[in-house]
Design an enzyme around this catalytic site. Structure first.
Site, PDB file in Angstrom:
ATOM      1  N   GLY A 178       0.836  -1.188   0.000  1.00 10.45           N
ATOM      2  CA  GLY A 178       0.000   0.000   0.000  1.00 10.45           C
ATOM      3  C   GLY A 178       0.873   1.242   0.000  1.00 10.45           C
ATOM      4  O   GLY A 178       2.011   1.209   0.465  1.00 10.45           O
TER       5      GLY A 178
ATOM      6  N   CYS B 174       5.731   0.076   7.657  1.00 14.56           N
ATOM      7  CA  CYS B 174       5.378   1.215   6.817  1.00 14.56           C
ATOM      8  C   CYS B 174       6.595   1.622   5.997  1.00 14.56           C
ATOM      9  O   CYS B 174       7.705   1.662   6.525  1.00 14.56           O
ATOM     10  CB  CYS B 174       4.924   2.371   7.702  1.00 14.56           C
ATOM     11  SG  CYS B 174       4.461   3.855   6.792  1.00 14.56           S
ATOM     12  N   LEU B 175       6.382   1.914   4.724  1.00 11.00           N
ATOM     13  CA  LEU B 175       7.485   2.333   3.867  1.00 11.00           C
ATOM     14  C   LEU B 175       8.124   3.631   4.353  1.00 11.00           C
ATOM     15  O   LEU B 175       9.307   3.866   4.128  1.00 11.00           O
ATOM     16  CB  LEU B 175       7.005   2.490   2.422  1.00 11.00           C
ATOM     17  CG  LEU B 175       6.485   1.213   1.750  1.00 11.00           C
ATOM     18  CD1 LEU B 175       5.979   1.525   0.350  1.00 11.00           C
ATOM     19  CD2 LEU B 175       7.545   0.134   1.727  1.00 11.00           C
TER      20      LEU B 175
ATOM     21  N   GLN C  78       2.815   9.942   1.382  1.00  9.97           N
ATOM     22  CA  GLN C  78       4.102   9.261   1.464  1.00  9.97           C
ATOM     23  C   GLN C  78       5.014   9.594   0.285  1.00  9.97           C
ATOM     24  O   GLN C  78       6.201   9.263   0.318  1.00  9.97           O
ATOM     25  CB  GLN C  78       3.904   7.743   1.540  1.00  9.97           C
ATOM     26  CG  GLN C  78       3.270   7.293   2.838  1.00  9.97           C
ATOM     27  CD  GLN C  78       3.120   5.797   2.860  1.00  9.97           C
ATOM     28  OE1 GLN C  78       2.140   5.258   2.342  1.00  9.97           O
ATOM     29  NE2 GLN C  78       4.107   5.123   3.427  1.00  9.97           N
TER      30      GLN C  78
ATOM     31  N   HIS D  66      -2.967   7.236   6.776  1.00 13.00           N
ATOM     32  CA  HIS D  66      -1.996   8.173   6.192  1.00 13.00           C
ATOM     33  C   HIS D  66      -2.665   9.446   5.687  1.00 13.00           C
ATOM     34  O   HIS D  66      -2.136  10.544   5.891  1.00 13.00           O
ATOM     35  CB  HIS D  66      -1.231   7.530   5.035  1.00 13.00           C
ATOM     36  CG  HIS D  66      -0.048   6.739   5.454  1.00 13.00           C
ATOM     37  ND1 HIS D  66       1.037   7.292   6.098  1.00 13.00           N
ATOM     38  CD2 HIS D  66       0.242   5.425   5.319  1.00 13.00           C
ATOM     39  CE1 HIS D  66       1.941   6.359   6.338  1.00 13.00           C
ATOM     40  NE2 HIS D  66       1.471   5.206   5.881  1.00 13.00           N
TER      41      HIS D  66
ATOM     42  N   HIS E 262      -4.784   1.100   7.206  1.00 16.44           N
ATOM     43  CA  HIS E 262      -3.428   1.639   7.361  1.00 16.44           C
ATOM     44  C   HIS E 262      -3.215   2.814   6.392  1.00 16.44           C
ATOM     45  O   HIS E 262      -2.740   3.880   6.794  1.00 16.44           O
ATOM     46  CB  HIS E 262      -2.398   0.533   7.103  1.00 16.44           C
ATOM     47  CG  HIS E 262      -0.984   0.996   7.194  1.00 16.44           C
ATOM     48  ND1 HIS E 262      -0.171   0.683   8.256  1.00 16.44           N
ATOM     49  CD2 HIS E 262      -0.226   1.735   6.347  1.00 16.44           C
ATOM     50  CE1 HIS E 262       1.029   1.229   8.065  1.00 16.44           C
ATOM     51  NE2 HIS E 262       1.022   1.862   6.903  1.00 16.44           N
ATOM     52  N   GLU E 263      -3.575   2.622   5.121  1.00 21.94           N
ATOM     53  CA  GLU E 263      -3.380   3.679   4.130  1.00 21.94           C
ATOM     54  C   GLU E 263      -4.332   4.850   4.377  1.00 21.94           C
ATOM     55  O   GLU E 263      -3.962   6.009   4.199  1.00 21.94           O
ATOM     56  CB  GLU E 263      -3.537   3.128   2.712  1.00 21.94           C
ATOM     57  CG  GLU E 263      -2.534   2.056   2.342  1.00 21.94           C
ATOM     58  CD  GLU E 263      -1.085   2.415   2.634  1.00 21.94           C
ATOM     59  OE1 GLU E 263      -0.695   3.592   2.484  1.00 21.94           O
ATOM     60  OE2 GLU E 263      -0.325   1.516   3.034  1.00 21.94           O
TER      61      GLU E 263
END
Length: 184
Positions: A45, A96-97, A50, A142, A138-139
Site C-alpha cells: 500500500g 510502513c514504507l 508518502q 496516512h 493503514h493507508e
C-alpha cells in the site's frame, strides 16, 4: 516514475490530506506512478502523502500477502471515506514504507465499509474485511495524518523514540529512495 518515499518526521505525514477535484490533475498517471513506487519498495500500500502529495489518494495491492485465503485486491482509492468499522479488533504486526525496519502489533477492527471514487471518477461503497480491510485502514490513516506508530502504547513509543529520530535524520537503511526531513 518512481517517487522517493517521504520518511518519518516529515510534516506532510501528520497533516490531514485534502480532497481531489475531478480533472484537477492526471490521476491515472499519478496512480500508475504510485503503484510503480510501491512495487519498487516491496510495499502492499502507498498513500499520496508518502510521496509528498497532501491529497486523499492511496493505492493497495494485497497480492503479495500470501498468509491468508481471502481474495486479493489491486485498487486505487480517490477521496475515500471510511463509513464504518466493525468486528473484533485483532493484532497484526504492521510496518510502513515511511518508517523502514520498524514493525509493531497494531489492533484494528476486522471489517470496514468505505466510500471512494475509482479512476473513472465513479463512486463506490464497498465492504472489506481481514487483510484487505487492514491495509485499507493503514493507508486511510496516512491521509488522515495518522501513522501506525500512533496506535502503539506510550511505552512502545518511548522505546521507538530513538529509532524514529534516526529515521528522520536519514540514519536508516532502505532498499528504495527516501526523502529525509532532517538529513544534513
Amino acid at each position: 516514475m518512481i517517487y522517493p518515499i517521504v520518511a518519518y518526521g516529515h510534516p506532510i505525514l501528520k497533516k490531514k490530506a485534502i480532497d481531489i477535484e475531478k480533472d484537477e490533475l492526471d490521476v491515472k498517471t499519478l496512480v500508475d506512478d504510485m503503484f510503480e513506487t510501491m512495487y519498487n519498495a516491496n510495499g502492499v500500500g502507498l498513500a499520496a502523502p508518502q510521496i509528498g502529495k497532501g491529497i486523499r489518494l492511496f493505492v493497495i495491492d494485497t497480492e503479495p500477502i500470501d498468509d491468508n485465503d481471502e481474495a486479493k485486491i489491486k485498487q486505487a482509492f480517490i477521496n475515500p471515506e471510511i463509513l464504518s468499522e466493525e468486528g473484533e479488533e485483532w493484532a497484526y504486526e504492521e510496518g510502513c514504507l515511511s518508517i523502514p525496519n520498524i514493525r509493531e502489533d497494531v489492533f484494528r477492527q476486522e471489517k470496514i465499509r468505505i466510500r471512494y471514487r475509482d479512476l473513472d471518477w465513479k463512486e463506490h461503497e464497498e465492504d472489506f474485511e481481514g487483510f484487505n480491510a487492514r491495509v485499507i485502514q493503514h493507508e486511510y490513516d496516512h491521509i488522515e495524518g495518522v501513522l501506525f506508530t500512533d496506535h502503539v502504547s506510550a511505552f512502545k513509543k518511548r522505546l521507538l523514540k530513538g529509532k524514529l529520530a534516526n529515521i528522520s535524520k536519514g540514519k536508516v537503511s532502505a532498499d528504495y529512495k527516501m526523502l529525509f526531513p532532517q538529513k544534513k
